[in-house]
Design a protein around this motif. Structure first.
Motif, PDB file in Angstrom:
ATOM      1  N   THR A  11       0.842  -1.201   0.000  1.00  0.00           N
ATOM      2  CA  THR A  11       0.000   0.000   0.000  1.00  0.00           C
ATOM      3  C   THR A  11       0.875   1.248   0.000  1.00  0.00           C
ATOM      4  OG1 THR A  11      -0.122   0.034   2.407  1.00  0.00           O
ATOM      5  CG2 THR A  11      -1.843  -1.183   1.232  1.00  0.00           C
ATOM      6  N   SER A  12       0.298   2.324  -0.517  1.00  0.00           N
ATOM      7  CA  SER A  12       0.976   3.620  -0.541  1.00  0.00           C
ATOM      8  C   SER A  12      -0.094   4.695  -0.638  1.00  0.00           C
ATOM      9  CB  SER A  12       1.916   3.707  -1.748  1.00  0.00           C
ATOM     10  OG  SER A  12       1.160   3.690  -2.958  1.00  0.00           O
ATOM     11  N   ALA A  13       0.309   5.945  -0.592  1.00  0.00           N
ATOM     12  CA  ALA A  13      -0.658   7.038  -0.704  1.00  0.00           C
ATOM     13  C   ALA A  13      -1.369   6.980  -2.051  1.00  0.00           C
ATOM     14  CB  ALA A  13       0.058   8.376  -0.540  1.00  0.00           C
ATOM     15  N   GLN A  14      -0.649   6.588  -3.097  1.00  0.00           N
ATOM     16  CA  GLN A  14      -1.243   6.509  -4.429  1.00  0.00           C
ATOM     17  C   GLN A  14      -1.991   5.190  -4.636  1.00  0.00           C
ATOM     18  OE1 GLN A  14       2.068   7.532  -3.967  1.00  0.00           O
ATOM     19  NE2 GLN A  14       1.288   9.643  -4.026  1.00  0.00           N
ATOM     20  N   ASN A  15      -1.693   4.198  -3.836  1.00  0.00           N
ATOM     21  CA  ASN A  15      -2.281   2.874  -3.986  1.00  0.00           C
ATOM     22  C   ASN A  15      -2.733   2.365  -2.600  1.00  0.00           C
ATOM     23  OD1 ASN A  15      -3.002   0.300  -4.812  1.00  0.00           O
ATOM     24  ND2 ASN A  15      -0.910  -0.391  -5.234  1.00  0.00           N
ATOM     25  N   PRO A  16      -3.745   3.022  -2.030  1.00  0.00           N
ATOM     26  CA  PRO A  16      -4.115   2.751  -0.630  1.00  0.00           C
ATOM     27  C   PRO A  16      -4.654   1.352  -0.371  1.00  0.00           C
ATOM     28  CG  PRO A  16      -5.751   4.154  -1.679  1.00  0.00           C
ATOM     29  CD  PRO A  16      -4.599   4.066  -2.626  1.00  0.00           C
ATOM     30  N   LEU A  17      -5.200   0.704  -1.381  1.00  0.00           N
ATOM     31  CA  LEU A  17      -5.751  -0.633  -1.183  1.00  0.00           C
ATOM     32  C   LEU A  17      -4.717  -1.730  -1.418  1.00  0.00           C
ATOM     33  CD1 LEU A  17      -9.244  -0.131  -2.872  1.00  0.00           C
ATOM     34  CD2 LEU A  17      -8.765  -0.329  -0.429  1.00  0.00           C
ATOM     35  N   GLY A  18      -3.604  -1.366  -2.032  1.00  0.00           N
ATOM     36  CA  GLY A  18      -2.546  -2.343  -2.274  1.00  0.00           C
ATOM     37  C   GLY A  18      -2.790  -3.201  -3.497  1.00  0.00           C
ATOM     38  N   VAL A  19      -3.113  -2.576  -4.623  1.00  0.00           N
ATOM     39  CA  VAL A  19      -3.290  -3.315  -5.872  1.00  0.00           C
ATOM     40  C   VAL A  19      -1.915  -3.729  -6.388  1.00  0.00           C
ATOM     41  CG1 VAL A  19      -4.160  -3.242  -8.245  1.00  0.00           C
ATOM     42  CG2 VAL A  19      -5.348  -1.979  -6.433  1.00  0.00           C
ATOM     43  N   LYS A  20      -1.790  -4.979  -6.757  1.00  0.00           N
ATOM     44  CA  LYS A  20      -0.527  -5.475  -7.298  1.00  0.00           C
ATOM     45  C   LYS A  20      -0.514  -5.254  -8.804  1.00  0.00           C
ATOM     46  CE  LYS A  20       2.553  -9.456  -6.819  1.00  0.00           C
ATOM     47  NZ  LYS A  20       2.657 -10.831  -6.266  1.00  0.00           N
ATOM     48  N   LYS A  21       0.450  -4.517  -9.273  1.00  0.00           N
ATOM     49  CA  LYS A  21       0.494  -4.175 -10.698  1.00  0.00           C
ATOM     50  C   LYS A  21       0.696  -5.408 -11.562  1.00  0.00           C
ATOM     51  CE  LYS A  21       1.833   0.663 -10.466  1.00  0.00           C
ATOM     52  NZ  LYS A  21       2.637   1.728 -11.099  1.00  0.00           N
TER      53      LYS A  21
ATOM     54  N   LYS B 243      -9.779 -13.832  -8.278  1.00  0.00           N
ATOM     55  CA  LYS B 243      -8.314 -13.794  -8.368  1.00  0.00           C
ATOM     56  C   LYS B 243      -7.746 -12.465  -7.883  1.00  0.00           C
ATOM     57  CE  LYS B 243      -8.124 -17.829 -10.458  1.00  0.00           C
ATOM     58  NZ  LYS B 243      -7.612 -19.028  -9.745  1.00  0.00           N
ATOM     59  N   ASN B 244      -8.547 -11.395  -7.994  1.00  0.00           N
ATOM     60  CA  ASN B 244      -8.023 -10.075  -7.683  1.00  0.00           C
ATOM     61  C   ASN B 244      -9.101  -9.181  -7.052  1.00  0.00           C
ATOM     62  OD1 ASN B 244      -6.444  -7.797  -7.543  1.00  0.00           O
ATOM     63  ND2 ASN B 244      -6.135  -7.574  -9.750  1.00  0.00           N
ATOM     64  N   PRO B 245      -9.601  -9.542  -5.870  1.00  0.00           N
ATOM     65  CA  PRO B 245     -10.635  -8.724  -5.234  1.00  0.00           C
ATOM     66  C   PRO B 245     -10.154  -7.321  -4.868  1.00  0.00           C
ATOM     67  CG  PRO B 245      -9.888 -10.464  -3.746  1.00  0.00           C
ATOM     68  CD  PRO B 245      -9.319 -10.771  -5.088  1.00  0.00           C
ATOM     69  N   VAL B 246      -8.875  -7.184  -4.569  1.00  0.00           N
ATOM     70  CA  VAL B 246      -8.343  -5.853  -4.255  1.00  0.00           C
ATOM     71  C   VAL B 246      -8.427  -4.961  -5.486  1.00  0.00           C
ATOM     72  CG1 VAL B 246      -6.286  -4.565  -3.588  1.00  0.00           C
ATOM     73  CG2 VAL B 246      -6.846  -6.705  -2.422  1.00  0.00           C
ATOM     74  N   GLY B 247      -8.095  -5.518  -6.651  1.00  0.00           N
ATOM     75  CA  GLY B 247      -8.213  -4.747  -7.883  1.00  0.00           C
ATOM     76  C   GLY B 247      -9.654  -4.361  -8.165  1.00  0.00           C
ATOM     77  N   ALA B 248     -10.584  -5.261  -7.848  1.00  0.00           N
ATOM     78  CA  ALA B 248     -12.003  -4.959  -8.055  1.00  0.00           C
ATOM     79  C   ALA B 248     -12.441  -3.783  -7.182  1.00  0.00           C
ATOM     80  CB  ALA B 248     -12.844  -6.196  -7.741  1.00  0.00           C
ATOM     81  N   MET B 249     -11.975  -3.756  -5.934  1.00  0.00           N
ATOM     82  CA  MET B 249     -12.313  -2.620  -5.063  1.00  0.00           C
ATOM     83  C   MET B 249     -11.704  -1.321  -5.589  1.00  0.00           C
ATOM     84  SD  MET B 249     -12.418  -3.972  -1.121  1.00  0.00           S
ATOM     85  CE  MET B 249     -10.808  -4.770  -1.059  1.00  0.00           C
ATOM     86  N   GLU B 250     -10.498  -1.420  -6.129  1.00  0.00           N
ATOM     87  CA  GLU B 250      -9.869  -0.216  -6.690  1.00  0.00           C
ATOM     88  C   GLU B 250     -10.648   0.284  -7.900  1.00  0.00           C
ATOM     89  OE1 GLU B 250      -6.991   2.886  -7.303  1.00  0.00           O
ATOM     90  OE2 GLU B 250      -7.764   1.754  -5.611  1.00  0.00           O
ATOM     91  N   LEU B 251     -11.156  -0.620  -8.715  1.00  0.00           N
ATOM     92  CA  LEU B 251     -11.956  -0.193  -9.858  1.00  0.00           C
ATOM     93  C   LEU B 251     -13.217   0.529  -9.379  1.00  0.00           C
ATOM     94  CD1 LEU B 251     -12.495  -0.016 -12.845  1.00  0.00           C
ATOM     95  CD2 LEU B 251     -13.327  -2.381 -12.816  1.00  0.00           C
TER      96      LEU B 251
END
Length: 478
Positions: free
Chosen positions: A52-62, A362-370
């Motif tokens: 996680t970071s300020a720009q990526n608060p949910l921790g999406v893995k690129k 496979k990528n629920p964190v990415g789904a939340m970011e979307l």
């Protein structure tokens, strides 16, 4: 509320040809759904979480793939593709996108097999049963999304940018696991041009409505039409009208399936009696009982009827037959009399278009970011522009030039202030409202059933659901 929209709602259940903006738990779409209660699948969702970071608060893995299933009804799915494009650019991947009206048939086997997609716009007639999925632990809790900083103002959490009812409506018991993206205004829709040309004024009370209906009928038009194939559309007005007159606390008793909640409420008698009178005086377009939502809307936009009960998705859905100068608008709930518990201007306006994230994806964190991208001001405004609907983001359309129906809906929400009603009965117990009560309403509007019998049977049906241990129960605080 299938939608070709619920909003929505919408969201609702049996929108057989689509309604969508209303969104609700399906009536049986998932009766034999997955049984693997902790979400099923492997733990790849957890493995695919990044730092996680300020720009990526949910921790999406690129670079990690993500899959989205979007209901492609009246709202289309272009708005989602636009948000996905921003996600792709930011996280170096390509969202695998499917637009479909068959959410349940396509995804029920995948949930059962433990390989669901990550993000699902669970709308339409063939949607998944979210109550069952939540009870089985198949849905991702979205609290982390609510607590993440918004894209527009990092000092604000996502939850602080939303209508509060979005959070209330998205809960199953203590878990916030459904994100309603749209914000649907329900009510009586009409053409401002037609009223102006005829010298008529939108009524403010039941008495004024009856008087105007008499004038309309005398002029050779039908005062009302409705989709008789899906009579629960009329409940968009009936249920909210009961809450407006009788008070939200008495409506909550109905939501909670309390004993005598229908029969002891004088507002129920007044509202159902009003619709009985509309039917008895011939104020519904002949043949309405056989119309679909599209057919009734077409009759309305072509000037055969003046009023129609609907949700704000109607502007987009009825666009092909709506004259350019139609002036689509929605009216506030009618006053019943001096004893009304809520003021004039009270409106049913609530979250619709339910998005869920599969815990076993496979990528629920990415789904939340979307979803976080979708609730940015940029994409909320894009949604308003493309599909003529409000979103759950408060004030997102401020300063925009809006289409007539959307402008009317936005103004009605603003005028309603804190007096915005949310109805849970259709969400929690769609088989009760859309099948059982829908059947009663169909008979009421064709004159085959008296108001007193509608009320008596409605209470009977509600009591049956309350006593049925196979139906998951929910409770709404007063």
């Amino acid at each position: 509320m299938g939608s070709t929209s619920d909003v929505g709602r919408r969201d609702l259940v049996k929108r057989a040809a689509a309604l969508g903006i209303l969104s609700v738990p399906a009536i049986g779409a998932l009766t034999s759904c997955a049984t693997g209660g902790g979400g099923g699948g492997d733990d790849s969702g957890a493995k695919n979480k990044g730092a996680t970071s300020a720009q990526n608060p949910l921790g999406v893995k690129k670079g990690v793939p993500m899959e989205a299933f979007i209901f492609k009804g009246g709202l289309g799915d272009d708005y989602a593709k636009d948000a996905e494009a921003d996600y792709n650019r930011t996280y170096g991947t390509t969202v695998r996108h499917t637009g479909t009206q068959q959410i349940g048939p396509k995804l029920q086997p995948r949930f059962a097999g433990g390989n669901p997609p990550d993000l699902i716009d669970n709308s339409g007639a063939d949607h998944l049963d979210m109550n069952k999925l939540s009870a089985q632990g198949q849905l991702q809790d979205l609290t982390a999304l609510l607590d993440a900083p918004s894209l527009d103002d990092p000092k604000k959490k996502v939850r602080d940018t939303l209508y509060p009812s979005t959070i209330e409506k998205g809960k199953h018991k203590d878990a916030f696991d459904v994100f309603y993206y749209a914000f649907t205004v329900y009510g009586t829709w009409y053409s401002t041009k037609l009223l102006k040309d005829r010298g008529w004024t939108y009524p403010t009370s039941f008495d004024e409505m009856l008087a105007l209906c008499a004038e309309i009928k005398k002029a050779g038009l039908a005062p009302w039409t409705y989709p008789g194939k899906y009579p629960y559309y009329v409940h968009f007005n009936i249920f909210a009208q009961i809450a407006k007159i009788g008070g939200l606390d008495k409506w909550i008793a109905i939501d909670n399936l309390e004993p005598n909640a229908w029969t002891s409420n004088d507002a129920v008698k007044q509202v159902i009696g009003h619709y009985e009178e509309l039917a008895a005086k011939g104020y519904f377009l002949e043949g309405s009982q056989g119309l679909t939502h599209i057919q009734s809307q077409t009759a309305w936009t072509r000037g055969k009827a003046v009023f129609i009960p609907n949700g704000s998705w109607v502007e987009n859905e009825a666009a092909p037959t709506t004259p350019a100068d139609f002036g689509m608008a929605v009216g506030a709930l009618l006053d019943g009399g001096s004893g009304d518990r809520m003021p004039h201007g009270t409106l049913r306006a609530e979250p619709s278009e339910p998005f869920i994230v599969a815990k076993g994806g496979k990528n629920p964190v990415g789904a939340m970011e979307l979803l976080r991208i979708l609730v940015s001001r940029k994409h909320a405004q894009n949604f308003a522009t493309k599909v003529k609907s409000l979103t759950a983001v408060q004030g997102a359309t401020d300063g925009m030039r809006l289409s007539p129906g959307l402008a009317s809906a936005a103004q009605a929400v603003k005028a309603g202030g804190k007096n915005l009603l949310m109805i849970q009965l259709q969400e929690w117990y769609p088989k009760l409202t859309d099948e059982k009560l829908g059947g009663l309403t169909s008979q009421l509007l064709t004159g085959e059933l008296k108001a007193a019998d509608w009320i008596k049977k409605a209470q009977q049906y509600a009591d049956e659901v309350a006593k049925d241990d196979s139906v998951t129960k929910f409770h709404r605080a007063s």
